[in-house]
Design a protein around this motif. Structure first.
Motif, PDB file in Angstrom:
ATOM      1  N   SER A 164       0.435   4.659  -0.163  1.00  0.00           N
ATOM      2  CA  SER A 164       0.061   6.692  -0.039  1.00  0.00           C
ATOM      3  C   SER A 164       0.613   7.522  -0.119  1.00  0.00           C
ATOM      4  N   GLU A 193     -16.289   6.613   1.709  1.00  0.00           N
ATOM      5  CA  GLU A 193     -15.934   5.810   2.076  1.00  0.00           C
ATOM      6  C   GLU A 193     -16.471   4.710   0.925  1.00  0.00           C
ATOM      7  N   SER A 245      -9.155  11.249   3.094  1.00  0.00           N
ATOM      8  CA  SER A 245      -9.328  10.453   4.013  1.00  0.00           C
ATOM      9  C   SER A 245     -11.280  11.060   4.953  1.00  0.00           C
ATOM     10  N   LEU A 268     -12.241   5.038  -0.072  1.00  0.00           N
ATOM     11  CA  LEU A 268     -11.002   3.926   0.347  1.00  0.00           C
ATOM     12  C   LEU A 268     -11.767   2.775   0.643  1.00  0.00           C
ATOM     13  N   GLU A 269     -12.777   2.183   0.576  1.00  0.00           N
ATOM     14  CA  GLU A 269     -12.910   0.748   0.592  1.00  0.00           C
ATOM     15  C   GLU A 269     -12.054   0.099  -0.377  1.00  0.00           C
ATOM     16  N   LYS A 270     -12.278   0.916  -1.530  1.00  0.00           N
ATOM     17  CA  LYS A 270     -10.744   0.656  -3.406  1.00  0.00           C
ATOM     18  C   LYS A 270      -9.498   0.593  -2.578  1.00  0.00           C
ATOM     19  N   GLU A 271      -9.503   1.898  -1.614  1.00  0.00           N
ATOM     20  CA  GLU A 271      -7.478   1.999  -1.381  1.00  0.00           C
ATOM     21  C   GLU A 271      -7.403   0.651  -0.871  1.00  0.00           C
ATOM     22  N   ARG A 272      -8.195   0.044   0.712  1.00  0.00           N
ATOM     23  CA  ARG A 272      -7.720  -0.877   1.206  1.00  0.00           C
ATOM     24  C   ARG A 272      -7.733  -2.329   0.034  1.00  0.00           C
ATOM     25  N   ASN A 273      -8.427  -1.932  -0.726  1.00  0.00           N
ATOM     26  CA  ASN A 273      -8.188  -3.361  -1.544  1.00  0.00           C
ATOM     27  C   ASN A 273      -7.596  -3.264  -2.935  1.00  0.00           C
ATOM     28  N   PHE A 274      -7.008  -2.092  -2.557  1.00  0.00           N
ATOM     29  CA  PHE A 274      -5.550  -1.891  -3.585  1.00  0.00           C
ATOM     30  C   PHE A 274      -5.328  -1.453  -4.741  1.00  0.00           C
ATOM     31  N   SER A 318       0.519  -1.127  -0.146  1.00  0.00           N
ATOM     32  CA  SER A 318      -0.035  -0.318   0.182  1.00  0.00           C
ATOM     33  C   SER A 318       1.305   0.988   0.006  1.00  0.00           C
TER      34      SER A 318
END
Lengths: 182, 182
Positions: B5, B54, B19, B57-63, B3
């Motif tokens: 950022s 939101e 964020s 950020l979910e997509k960020e967590r999934n890379f 990850s």
């Protein structure tokens, strides 16, 4: 979105859900050399095919794909595989892809019959509004096949997919709209 | 895939990770009427913007995405948002999209500066090989902006994305290859 694993068939071909209990019928076909040379899929060894099917079923669980095993009813033989993929429920667009059949079935009309069943199902049962096909620019045989179905070339995405041999293909995007399908 | 950022900045603009603790700075901008009229995104109410962030950020967590908040350094004001999205690590292709800035920042060069930072980062730091932009066919302003950056029109996908008003847009696919970027 509800899950559906339909069986599609006519006098020539039967498409049944691909599963861990039937994929072994495809082992001899998938092992044919360079069967999917224009695709990034690896199916040539038994281990690779198993992983390929597992990944397809994972996508089915996520509602983004519906994979099929293709059965040739005139010859009573399993012939290959295809799927609905990149299923975009929100925009009512999906792709028909990851299609491969053994060399002995190519040019027999089997693939065209399978595609007709899938297109009818996508438009008339799933009520989708667009079906896409994505094909290596060099794969003239597949491009002619989808053009024959009425799909229109909408663009050529440059260098967007790596193949197993390290070549980065240009991808032809074909689209068929519901209003173009009868 | 790890990850990352990053913070990207030059004399004109700063892109910091979007964020839940900074998105409120964008509330007055996102509320501008029809700011993203050619996009399927809903950002106009505070509730819609929160959900939009939101989901990013979910997509960020999934890379698959890296969303940014855009800050105008010359005017000391938060200006909007953009992101890397549809990150395809395997093929080294990503999209720059979901970009919007307040009307008072449009035509000031701010967006171009942000895009330059993002392109440099994608090609030189992430070592990606292609950047795509997907734009409503009618959005001439955005199309001219990416053409100015050197992106090539590779195709127009017909009727593939529903907008909030029920219109189904045609989507222009632009691509910029690393070898075209200096």
């Amino acid at each position: 979105m509800k899950s559906f694993s339909p069986i599609l068939e006519n006098d020539f071909v039967k498409l049944a859900p691909l599963s861990m209990s039937n994929y072994h019928h495809l082992l001899p076909i998938a092992g044919q050399e360079k069967l999917v040379q224009y695709s990034p899929s690896d199916i040539e060894t038994p281990e690779a095919l198993k992983k390929y099917v597992e990944q397809a079923l994972e996508k089915e669980r996520n509602f983004t794909a519906i994979p099929f095993i293709i059965y040739d009813k005139r010859n009573n033989k399993y012939a290959g595989s295809s799927r609905f993929m990149n299923i975009d429920q929100k925009n009512k667009v999906l792709e028909i892809g990851s299609t491969w059949i053994g060399r002995e079935f190519q040019g027999t009309g089997l693939n065209g019959q399978a595609k007709l069943l899938m297109l009818n199902y996508a438009f008339n049962e799933m009520h989708f509004e667009k079906v896409e096909f994505r094909i290596d620019e060099r794969n003239i045989q597949s491009r002619k096949a989808v053009e024959k179905l009425g799909a229109k070339l909408e663009g050529v995405l440059r260098k967007n997919v790596y193949l197993l041999d390290g070549f980065k293909r240009n991808t032809c995007c074909y689209g068929l709209l519901k209003e173009e399908w009868s």
